[in-house]
Write a protein that holds these residues in place. Structure first.
Motif, PDB file in Angstrom:
ATOM      1  N   LYS A 126      32.095  30.876  56.659  1.00 42.40           N
ATOM      2  CA  LYS A 126      32.740  31.040  57.957  1.00 42.40           C
ATOM      3  C   LYS A 126      34.254  31.195  57.759  1.00 42.40           C
ATOM      4  CE  LYS A 126      29.186  30.199  60.801  1.00 42.40           C
ATOM      5  NZ  LYS A 126      28.119  30.526  59.837  1.00 42.40           N
ATOM      6  N   LEU A 127      34.860  32.025  58.585  1.00 49.70           N
ATOM      7  CA  LEU A 127      36.316  32.148  58.515  1.00 49.70           C
ATOM      8  C   LEU A 127      36.981  30.853  58.985  1.00 49.70           C
ATOM      9  CD1 LEU A 127      36.847  35.795  59.848  1.00 49.70           C
ATOM     10  CD2 LEU A 127      36.925  34.994  57.489  1.00 49.70           C
ATOM     11  N   LYS A 128      36.308  30.151  59.913  1.00 48.88           N
ATOM     12  CA  LYS A 128      36.907  28.916  60.440  1.00 48.88           C
ATOM     13  C   LYS A 128      36.757  27.749  59.455  1.00 48.88           C
ATOM     14  CE  LYS A 128      33.000  27.059  63.130  1.00 48.88           C
ATOM     15  NZ  LYS A 128      32.598  26.495  64.413  1.00 48.88           N
ATOM     16  N   GLN A 129      35.892  27.901  58.464  1.00 49.68           N
ATOM     17  CA  GLN A 129      35.771  26.882  57.409  1.00 49.68           C
ATOM     18  C   GLN A 129      35.525  27.647  56.103  1.00 49.68           C
ATOM     19  OE1 GLN A 129      32.644  23.577  56.382  1.00 49.68           O
ATOM     20  NE2 GLN A 129      33.673  23.008  58.279  1.00 49.68           N
ATOM     21  N   ASP A 130      36.616  28.102  55.555  1.00 45.85           N
ATOM     22  CA  ASP A 130      36.579  29.104  54.490  1.00 45.85           C
ATOM     23  C   ASP A 130      36.304  28.463  53.127  1.00 45.85           C
ATOM     24  OD1 ASP A 130      36.981  31.252  52.816  1.00 45.85           O
ATOM     25  OD2 ASP A 130      38.785  31.952  53.838  1.00 45.85           O
ATOM     26  N   HIS A 131      35.167  28.808  52.518  1.00 49.50           N
ATOM     27  CA  HIS A 131      34.808  28.285  51.195  1.00 49.50           C
ATOM     28  C   HIS A 131      35.061  29.317  50.094  1.00 49.50           C
ATOM     29  CE1 HIS A 131      33.226  24.812  53.083  1.00 49.50           C
ATOM     30  NE2 HIS A 131      32.144  25.371  53.556  1.00 49.50           N
ATOM     31  N   ARG A 132      35.882  30.309  50.407  1.00 48.95           N
ATOM     32  CA  ARG A 132      36.061  31.416  49.457  1.00 48.95           C
ATOM     33  C   ARG A 132      36.525  30.934  48.083  1.00 48.95           C
ATOM     34  NH1 ARG A 132      39.118  36.360  52.132  1.00 48.95           N
ATOM     35  NH2 ARG A 132      38.778  34.824  53.767  1.00 48.95           N
ATOM     36  N   LYS A 133      37.486  29.997  48.083  1.00 45.83           N
ATOM     37  CA  LYS A 133      38.022  29.537  46.794  1.00 45.83           C
ATOM     38  C   LYS A 133      36.949  28.849  45.959  1.00 45.83           C
ATOM     39  CE  LYS A 133      42.895  29.130  47.979  1.00 45.83           C
ATOM     40  NZ  LYS A 133      44.027  28.210  48.234  1.00 45.83           N
ATOM     41  N   LEU A 134      36.101  28.079  46.630  1.00 43.03           N
ATOM     42  CA  LEU A 134      35.018  27.413  45.902  1.00 43.03           C
ATOM     43  C   LEU A 134      34.050  28.451  45.331  1.00 43.03           C
ATOM     44  CD1 LEU A 134      33.255  25.016  45.020  1.00 43.03           C
ATOM     45  CD2 LEU A 134      32.194  25.091  47.289  1.00 43.03           C
ATOM     46  N   PHE A 135      33.647  29.395  46.164  1.00 44.16           N
ATOM     47  CA  PHE A 135      32.682  30.393  45.701  1.00 44.16           C
ATOM     48  C   PHE A 135      33.275  31.191  44.530  1.00 44.16           C
ATOM     49  CE2 PHE A 135      30.667  30.672  50.225  1.00 44.16           C
ATOM     50  CZ  PHE A 135      30.147  29.402  50.065  1.00 44.16           C
ATOM     51  N   GLU A 136      34.532  31.552  44.652  1.00 39.34           N
ATOM     52  CA  GLU A 136      35.160  32.312  43.562  1.00 39.34           C
ATOM     53  C   GLU A 136      35.264  31.469  42.293  1.00 39.34           C
ATOM     54  OE1 GLU A 136      37.727  35.553  46.199  1.00 39.34           O
ATOM     55  OE2 GLU A 136      38.740  33.767  45.448  1.00 39.34           O
ATOM     56  N   ALA A 137      35.528  30.180  42.464  1.00 33.58           N
ATOM     57  CA  ALA A 137      35.581  29.290  41.286  1.00 33.58           C
ATOM     58  C   ALA A 137      34.226  29.199  40.605  1.00 33.58           C
ATOM     59  CB  ALA A 137      36.046  27.902  41.716  1.00 33.58           C
ATOM     60  N   LEU A 138      33.171  29.409  41.382  1.00 38.22           N
ATOM     61  CA  LEU A 138      31.818  29.364  40.833  1.00 38.22           C
ATOM     62  C   LEU A 138      31.348  30.739  40.370  1.00 38.22           C
ATOM     63  CD1 LEU A 138      30.279  26.893  43.415  1.00 38.22           C
ATOM     64  CD2 LEU A 138      30.276  26.570  40.958  1.00 38.22           C
ATOM     65  N   GLY A 139      32.227  31.727  40.433  1.00 40.24           N
ATOM     66  CA  GLY A 139      31.893  33.041  39.889  1.00 40.24           C
ATOM     67  C   GLY A 139      31.359  34.050  40.877  1.00 40.24           C
ATOM     68  N   TRP A 140      31.405  33.716  42.168  1.00 40.35           N
ATOM     69  CA  TRP A 140      30.952  34.672  43.183  1.00 40.35           C
ATOM     70  C   TRP A 140      32.108  35.603  43.528  1.00 40.35           C
ATOM     71  CZ3 TRP A 140      25.959  34.090  45.660  1.00 40.35           C
ATOM     72  CH2 TRP A 140      25.232  32.984  45.219  1.00 40.35           C
ATOM     73  N   GLU A 141      31.752  36.812  43.911  1.00 37.61           N
ATOM     74  CA  GLU A 141      32.753  37.833  44.230  1.00 37.61           C
ATOM     75  C   GLU A 141      32.734  38.124  45.734  1.00 37.61           C
ATOM     76  OE1 GLU A 141      33.533  42.572  43.175  1.00 37.61           O
ATOM     77  OE2 GLU A 141      31.667  41.580  42.592  1.00 37.61           O
TER      78      GLU A 141
END
Lengths: 151, 71
Positions: A126-141
């Protein structure tokens, strides 16, 4: 508190999940007034019976504290020879257990998706609860931005 | 094993993890959010050696985490 991560069936998961779904819904769901919560368990049971469902739970003892639910398909219709694909239907951890357990849960899900033979997995945030940094740290693009519109 | 544990505690300090750390300290008690946990795991892999995702997830204490590192 010591959290374990394991694969379970939907039928084992669902009775306990019903306690958490309202919390999950209130925290993250969009358009809550227009689109009320209401889980259709039979659909999940059907998907599970067809081998399309992956449920990973996080439990503190017997208490359910988080979950990953993914849907796995033999191939994307655009790429019939490219192998199994998955989408993430639910990814949630109770707030009081967000002490690294969210990362562990997603790592566990990835381990099981690999066992399922999935070649390409998808998850959104969700943009309102952004987990992008976590996903990227786990190797997701990060690849897409999803738009919704109430009709 | 003792050396691995000491090294792990050093890496934890470098990550800015405060408090009294012992072999029995639970990873959940470190006060890390998910991203900080991943950062800690990345530092372990960089500074010490390989650890499988499966072992990293299963480890509940610093001692168990240290035992799972291949170095």
């Amino acid at each position: 508190m010591s959290v374990s991560f394991q694969r379970e069936t939907w039928r084992d998961f669902y009775p306990d999940a019903q306690q958490i779904f309202p919390i999950h819904f209130r925290e993250l769901s969009l358009h809550q007034d227009e689109i009320p919560a209401g889980c259709d368990s039979e659909i999940y049971e059907t998907l599970e019976d067809k081998g399309f469902l992956l449920v990973i739970t996080a439990r503190d003892g017997r208490k359910l504290v988080g979950y990953y639910v993914g849907m796995v398909f033999d191939h994307h219709p655009h790429n019939k020879d490219a192998g199994r694909v998955s989408t993430t239907d639910m990814f949630y951890m109770l707030p009081e257990y967000r002490t690294g357990n969210g990362a562990k849960l997603l790592i566990s899900a990835e381990i099981h998706l690999r066992k399922f033979g999935v070649r390409k997995a998808a998850i959104s945030t969700k943009l309102k609860q952004d987990h992008r940094k976590l996903f990227e740290a786990l190797g997701w693009e990060a690849t897409d931005i999803v738009f919704h519109k109430l009709l | 094993m003792q050396h691995k544990l000491e090294r792990l505690l050093f890496v934890a300090r470098e990550e800015g993890i405060a408090g009294v750390l012992t072999p029995e300290t639970k990873i959940e008690e470190l006060g890390l959010d998910s991203l900080e946990f991943m950062s800690f795991l990345t530092s372990i892999r960089t500074e010490m050696g390989a650890i499988s995702d499966q072992d990293a997830v299963k480890a509940n204490t610093l001692s168990e985490l240290a035992a799972a590192i291949e170095c």
